[in-house]
Design an enzyme around this catalytic site. Structure first.
Site, PDB file in Angstrom:
ATOM      1  N   TYR A 288       0.843  -1.194   0.000  1.00 28.90           N
ATOM      2  CA  TYR A 288       0.000   0.000   0.000  1.00 28.90           C
ATOM      3  C   TYR A 288       0.880   1.248   0.000  1.00 28.90           C
ATOM      4  O   TYR A 288       1.879   1.295   0.707  1.00 28.90           O
ATOM      5  CB  TYR A 288      -0.850   0.083   1.260  1.00 28.90           C
ATOM      6  CG  TYR A 288      -1.738  -1.105   1.543  1.00 28.90           C
ATOM      7  CD1 TYR A 288      -1.232  -2.284   2.089  1.00 28.90           C
ATOM      8  CD2 TYR A 288      -3.113  -1.035   1.305  1.00 28.90           C
ATOM      9  CE1 TYR A 288      -2.071  -3.366   2.371  1.00 28.90           C
ATOM     10  CE2 TYR A 288      -3.954  -2.119   1.596  1.00 28.90           C
ATOM     11  CZ  TYR A 288      -3.425  -3.267   2.125  1.00 28.90           C
ATOM     12  OH  TYR A 288      -4.237  -4.324   2.410  1.00 28.90           O
ATOM     13  N   HIS A 299      -7.190   0.098  -0.527  1.00 34.37           N
ATOM     14  CA  HIS A 299      -6.773  -0.709  -1.670  1.00 34.37           C
ATOM     15  C   HIS A 299      -5.251  -0.743  -1.786  1.00 34.37           C
ATOM     16  O   HIS A 299      -4.603   0.288  -1.771  1.00 34.37           O
ATOM     17  CB  HIS A 299      -7.390  -0.100  -2.928  1.00 34.37           C
ATOM     18  CG  HIS A 299      -7.066  -0.871  -4.162  1.00 34.37           C
ATOM     19  ND1 HIS A 299      -7.631  -2.103  -4.416  1.00 34.37           N
ATOM     20  CD2 HIS A 299      -6.249  -0.603  -5.196  1.00 34.37           C
ATOM     21  CE1 HIS A 299      -7.166  -2.547  -5.556  1.00 34.37           C
ATOM     22  NE2 HIS A 299      -6.324  -1.669  -6.061  1.00 34.37           N
ATOM     23  N   LYS A 330      -4.241  -4.324  -9.452  1.00 33.33           N
ATOM     24  CA  LYS A 330      -2.957  -4.021  -8.839  1.00 33.33           C
ATOM     25  C   LYS A 330      -1.860  -4.185  -9.879  1.00 33.33           C
ATOM     26  O   LYS A 330      -2.057  -4.846 -10.890  1.00 33.33           O
ATOM     27  CB  LYS A 330      -2.684  -4.982  -7.674  1.00 33.33           C
ATOM     28  CG  LYS A 330      -3.765  -4.940  -6.608  1.00 33.33           C
ATOM     29  CD  LYS A 330      -3.445  -5.874  -5.469  1.00 33.33           C
ATOM     30  CE  LYS A 330      -4.666  -6.136  -4.608  1.00 33.33           C
ATOM     31  NZ  LYS A 330      -5.317  -4.956  -4.052  1.00 33.33           N
TER      32      LYS A 330
END
Lengths: 351, 351
Positions: A288, A299, A330
């Site tokens: 993150y 997220h 991602k």
């Protein structure tokens, strides 16, 4: 195409045409390389033009059928079939393609040889060929030097192509460092921090560990980092202090690649990123840029998988990792550590 | 909970309580096993009740703190920490849980011991523990015999739990067999069928190969199947026929596990399923119940990955495969071939 097909000669692994071909094939479609006495085509270019009846090819006194030319070419050049399907696919998508290093140069839409620089260097590989990391890193260095993007074209056993872009990555975040915690006990392969206040503080500010009731369970990499940064004290079940090198030794017994994994963990934490296990995604870490522990559902931006500097990629595995990363929005990043830590992002391209 | 906590004695790896505990702990919450002279708790049950202050535990003349009990229990029982987090999680989700084989029995919502049979047998594993396939197949057989479902609870390094259901699978489809094709040439690691009509027929009716222009490229498993079923003739570049055993030999040189993979391919095709490469998903095959080649975008129902009968699962890899399959709405099936071919489906559970 109603033009009369041109005649070429297959010789020393190239197809040679006369001067008239420069106008018809090079100037109209950027096929081949113009030479003093005509035009030279690679076998892949020649097969493509032969299949479209733009060309007849003479070899050993005969005119070759497509089948004969294809069988010959695939015996002359290793990987001919793969390069052919990729070349054909890119051409049919409307790109100008020239042979180059590692395999092709692709021009941007609207561009062409002589007008614009190539946008991509293309590296063609078979799904079945194991790919050592240096075979990716080398063309990546070359592409970066020449300011080109690197495209990896993977041909599967049914000749479907998946395109990837490979690029250097430099992830960084904006997390503030957490406040020191208290005493923790090393159990078999995890660690418990007992003090409820210290537990909450470390969890809240750095998103370390997992709260189990009022206590914080820390993973081994988290523990090593917090210990190295002087943020916790570690003891064993009998209360005897466990120093960092002893923890490293024990952790390496549990996990073969612990040291490699920890080096990447530490580098990512030092880059102000928040690093958690990526188990649910089949990678070492999910990462993150920042985390608000109060707010659920933050997220993570990266999935990071650590590989050895002599790692060999198996393309089905790479494919799965990248596909999975995309399905959860991602970036898929591979980290390898030589001296420092290097990051390489692999993402799907839809040309 | 304002009740006075009960007193238990830690002895031989169990916690023993008096008769009064049967009413308070067993009859109200199905904790422990009632014995003639009281109630017996496993260490996991005792830790759970101790953390909720429903219990005090005496050992060696002392009353243990949670920390001391936890440190002791984790030194008595291998895997105690994992079972504890899973037990706690399932209890907190409102399920009644009893110790069992392999680790726990879980009762369905609304059910409890003595009223309903257990719904799941639970197998707790650490993310880090490599899992040989027979360690999954054994509890799977047991569960099937007892008509229970099998739950795999995987605890990651941060003590997060992922639940899977593992079950036997029996895939079948409804594809009609394709009509015989023509002559094909074996190139390096793929095969080209040259006749345009035969190519189209095989592609359209059986979704074999990939059309490259008017010709069909076949993969090695497809070729072996079509050859074994007498649907194509295979020659090498010089036109010499290649029989099945010669193809198998060459294919096994290219792909180590070709024979195993082919056995599963053939079984799936014989089950009237359409089988294509699963490369884009990182598995051996994607499998369709039926395919209408006219209609683009038919959805494949299964991803099938072939493993050896002595395969060892690495749970991060398993996790990635299952997660990826779900993200594309397919079932993840592992196939292994002993005598016949067996299929095991693994899917995520959200208890």
């Amino acid at each position: 195409m109603s033009e009369e097909p041109l005649l070429g000669r297959l010789e020393s692994g190239k197809v040679h045409l006369g001067k008239d071909a420069v106008k018809v094939l090079y100037e109209q479609g950027y096929f081949g390389r113009p030479l003093d006495d005509g035009l030279e085509l690679t076998l892949v270019e020649a097969a493509y033009l032969l299949d479209r009846s733009r060309l007849r090819i003479e070899y050993d006194g005969h005119i070759l059928s497509f089948r004969s030319f294809f069988e010959l070419a695939s015996s002359f050049e290793k990987g001919f079939e793969f390069r052919y399907v990729v070349y054909k696919d890119l051409r049919e998508r409307g790109y100008y393609v020239q042979p180059g290093v590692p395999d092709f140069r692709v021009y941007p839409r609207g561009g062409h040889p002589g007008k614009t620089p190539a946008e991509f260097y293309v590296f063609v590989v078979s799904e079945r060929t194991p790919l050592p990391i240096e075979r990716i890193v080398e063309p990546l260095r070359l592409s970066s030097q020449m300011r080109r993007r690197l495209m990896l074209a993977v041909v599967d056993e049914e000749s479907d192509i998946t395109y990837y872009e490979v690029r250097e990555s430099n992830p960084s975040g904006r997390t503030e460092s957490a406040e020191p915690g208290g005493q923790a006990t090393l159990l078999d392969d995890r660690v418990v921090l007992w003090d409820p206040k210290a537990s909450e503080r470390l969890h809240k500010h750095g998103f370390y560990g997992k709260m189990i009731g009022e206590r914080l369970q820390l993973s081994l990499v988290e523990t090593a980092y917090l210990l190295e940064r002087g943020m916790i004290q570690l003891v064993d079940r009998s209360g005897v202090p466990v120093p960092l090198d002893e923890l490293m030794r024990r952790a390496s017994e549990i996990e073969e690649d612990f040291e490699m994994k920890y080096r990447v963990y530490r580098d990512l934490r030092d880059r102000k990123l928040v690093v958690k296990t990526g188990f649910k995604f089949g990678t070492h870490f999910r990462v993150y840029k920042s985390v608000d522990a109060e707010k659920r559902g933050t997220h993570s931006e990266y999935l990071v998988h650590t590989v050895r500097v002599d790692h060999v990629f198996h393309l089905p595995v790479l494919s799965r990792a990248v596909r999975l990363a995309h399905s959860v929005r991602k970036m898929m990043v591979f980290a390898y550590s030589d001296d420092g830590v290097e990051y390489v992002e692999v993402r799907r391209l839809k040309p």
